[in-house]
Design a protein around this motif. Structure first.
Motif, PDB file in Angstrom:
ATOM      1  N   ARG A  10       0.838  -1.334   0.137  1.00  0.00           N
ATOM      2  CA  ARG A  10      -0.068   0.089   0.170  1.00  0.00           C
ATOM      3  C   ARG A  10       0.897   1.382   0.027  1.00  0.00           C
ATOM      4  O   ARG A  10       0.550   2.052  -0.631  1.00  0.00           O
ATOM      5  N   ILE A  11       1.786   1.209   0.714  1.00  0.00           N
ATOM      6  CA  ILE A  11       2.761   2.451   0.843  1.00  0.00           C
ATOM      7  C   ILE A  11       3.672   2.704  -0.493  1.00  0.00           C
ATOM      8  O   ILE A  11       3.592   3.660  -0.954  1.00  0.00           O
ATOM      9  N   ALA A  12       3.978   1.591  -1.107  1.00  0.00           N
ATOM     10  CA  ALA A  12       4.461   1.425  -2.468  1.00  0.00           C
ATOM     11  C   ALA A  12       3.729   1.937  -3.537  1.00  0.00           C
ATOM     12  O   ALA A  12       3.966   2.922  -4.507  1.00  0.00           O
ATOM     13  N   ALA A  13       2.389   1.475  -3.494  1.00  0.00           N
ATOM     14  CA  ALA A  13       1.263   1.985  -4.223  1.00  0.00           C
ATOM     15  C   ALA A  13       1.180   3.627  -4.017  1.00  0.00           C
ATOM     16  O   ALA A  13       1.075   4.484  -5.133  1.00  0.00           O
ATOM     17  N   LEU A  14       1.110   4.074  -2.683  1.00  0.00           N
ATOM     18  CA  LEU A  14       0.816   5.571  -2.704  1.00  0.00           C
ATOM     19  C   LEU A  14       2.354   6.363  -3.206  1.00  0.00           C
ATOM     20  O   LEU A  14       1.943   7.721  -3.456  1.00  0.00           O
ATOM     21  N   ALA A  15       3.193   5.856  -3.079  1.00  0.00           N
ATOM     22  CA  ALA A  15       4.480   6.586  -3.430  1.00  0.00           C
ATOM     23  C   ALA A  15       4.704   6.257  -4.889  1.00  0.00           C
ATOM     24  O   ALA A  15       5.839   6.685  -5.508  1.00  0.00           O
ATOM     25  N   ARG A  16       3.842   5.341  -5.418  1.00  0.00           N
ATOM     26  CA  ARG A  16       4.113   5.244  -6.859  1.00  0.00           C
ATOM     27  C   ARG A  16       5.525   4.488  -7.066  1.00  0.00           C
ATOM     28  O   ARG A  16       6.335   4.999  -8.082  1.00  0.00           O
ATOM     29  N   ILE A  17       5.608   3.712  -6.484  1.00  0.00           N
ATOM     30  CA  ILE A  17       7.037   2.944  -6.463  1.00  0.00           C
ATOM     31  C   ILE A  17       6.507   1.525  -6.756  1.00  0.00           C
ATOM     32  O   ILE A  17       5.869   0.949  -6.183  1.00  0.00           O
ATOM     33  N   ARG A  18       7.051   0.879  -7.757  1.00  0.00           N
ATOM     34  CA  ARG A  18       6.703  -0.420  -8.319  1.00  0.00           C
ATOM     35  C   ARG A  18       7.869  -1.527  -7.372  1.00  0.00           C
ATOM     36  O   ARG A  18       8.952  -1.339  -7.539  1.00  0.00           O
ATOM     37  N   VAL A  19       7.375  -2.128  -6.788  1.00  0.00           N
ATOM     38  CA  VAL A  19       7.854  -3.346  -5.875  1.00  0.00           C
ATOM     39  C   VAL A  19       7.516  -4.592  -6.379  1.00  0.00           C
ATOM     40  O   VAL A  19       6.226  -5.180  -6.179  1.00  0.00           O
ATOM     41  N   GLU A  20       8.469  -5.579  -7.134  1.00  0.00           N
ATOM     42  CA  GLU A  20       8.355  -6.568  -7.498  1.00  0.00           C
ATOM     43  C   GLU A  20       8.230  -7.669  -6.096  1.00  0.00           C
ATOM     44  O   GLU A  20       8.364  -7.524  -5.209  1.00  0.00           O
ATOM     45  N   ASP A  21       7.433  -8.680  -6.597  1.00  0.00           N
ATOM     46  CA  ASP A  21       7.073  -9.698  -5.450  1.00  0.00           C
ATOM     47  C   ASP A  21       8.513 -10.303  -4.803  1.00  0.00           C
ATOM     48  O   ASP A  21       8.387 -10.352  -3.543  1.00  0.00           O
ATOM     49  N   ASP A  22       9.384 -10.232  -5.633  1.00  0.00           N
ATOM     50  CA  ASP A  22      10.744 -10.744  -5.037  1.00  0.00           C
ATOM     51  C   ASP A  22      11.385  -9.792  -4.183  1.00  0.00           C
ATOM     52  O   ASP A  22      12.416 -10.159  -3.333  1.00  0.00           O
ATOM     53  N   GLU A  23      10.996  -8.682  -4.425  1.00  0.00           N
ATOM     54  CA  GLU A  23      11.790  -7.362  -3.866  1.00  0.00           C
ATOM     55  C   GLU A  23      11.030  -7.066  -2.523  1.00  0.00           C
ATOM     56  O   GLU A  23      11.655  -6.305  -1.750  1.00  0.00           O
ATOM     57  N   LEU A  24      10.040  -7.599  -2.305  1.00  0.00           N
ATOM     58  CA  LEU A  24       9.077  -7.243  -1.410  1.00  0.00           C
ATOM     59  C   LEU A  24       9.589  -7.461   0.226  1.00  0.00           C
ATOM     60  O   LEU A  24       9.702  -6.595   1.243  1.00  0.00           O
ATOM     61  N   PRO A  25      10.219  -8.558   0.464  1.00  0.00           N
ATOM     62  CA  PRO A  25      10.908  -8.983   1.755  1.00  0.00           C
ATOM     63  C   PRO A  25      11.840  -7.824   2.038  1.00  0.00           C
ATOM     64  O   PRO A  25      12.130  -7.514   3.213  1.00  0.00           O
ATOM     65  N   ARG A  26      12.850  -7.461   0.982  1.00  0.00           N
ATOM     66  CA  ARG A  26      13.914  -6.476   1.369  1.00  0.00           C
ATOM     67  C   ARG A  26      13.444  -5.125   1.671  1.00  0.00           C
ATOM     68  O   ARG A  26      13.570  -4.620   2.458  1.00  0.00           O
ATOM     69  N   VAL A  27      12.418  -4.554   0.989  1.00  0.00           N
ATOM     70  CA  VAL A  27      11.842  -3.305   1.160  1.00  0.00           C
ATOM     71  C   VAL A  27      10.864  -3.448   2.481  1.00  0.00           C
ATOM     72  O   VAL A  27      11.127  -2.359   3.289  1.00  0.00           O
ATOM     73  N   GLN A  28      10.450  -4.606   2.722  1.00  0.00           N
ATOM     74  CA  GLN A  28       9.672  -4.662   4.148  1.00  0.00           C
ATOM     75  C   GLN A  28      10.746  -4.480   5.408  1.00  0.00           C
ATOM     76  O   GLN A  28      10.488  -3.723   6.250  1.00  0.00           O
TER      77      GLN A  28
END
Length: 98
Positions: A10-28
């Motif tokens: 949700r934060i990525a969508a609001l910031a208009r940042i594309r986060v791929e499924d494999d990047e999600l744990p790192r970003v989290q």
């Protein structure tokens, strides 16, 4: 505080940042780390510490500012003295459009 993957999406969508499924744990993990630092800062006892503004204590005399007056400058010769290329009273610049 720890954010779940749905909140990170949700934060990525609001910031208009594309986060791929494999990047999600790192970003989290990065966001949760930042929130951990904020929690550490909030735990600091600041009782009795006066607020600061711009690196100087509040209440200290403000820096002296020059009057805000519009002038023509009248410094063309001084400004152009170090110009690598000069065309009259203007800076000479290389042509970039053919």
């Amino acid at each position: 505080m720890s954010l779940d993957s749905a909140t990170v999406r949700r934060i990525a969508a609001l910031a208009r940042i594309r986060v791929e499924d494999d990047e999600l744990p790192r970003v989290q993990a990065e966001i949760n780390g930042i929130l951990g630092w904020i929690e550490q800062l909030q735990a600091v006892n600041t009782e009795g510490v006066e607020p600061m503004s711009g690196g100087s204590p509040v209440g200290q005399a403000q820096a002296r500012l020059r009057p805000d007056a519009v002038t023509d400058g009248d410094r063309a010769e001084q400004v152009l003295a170090n110009a690598p290329d000069r065309m009259g009273a203007w800076f000479g610049v290389p042509k970039v459009v053919e």
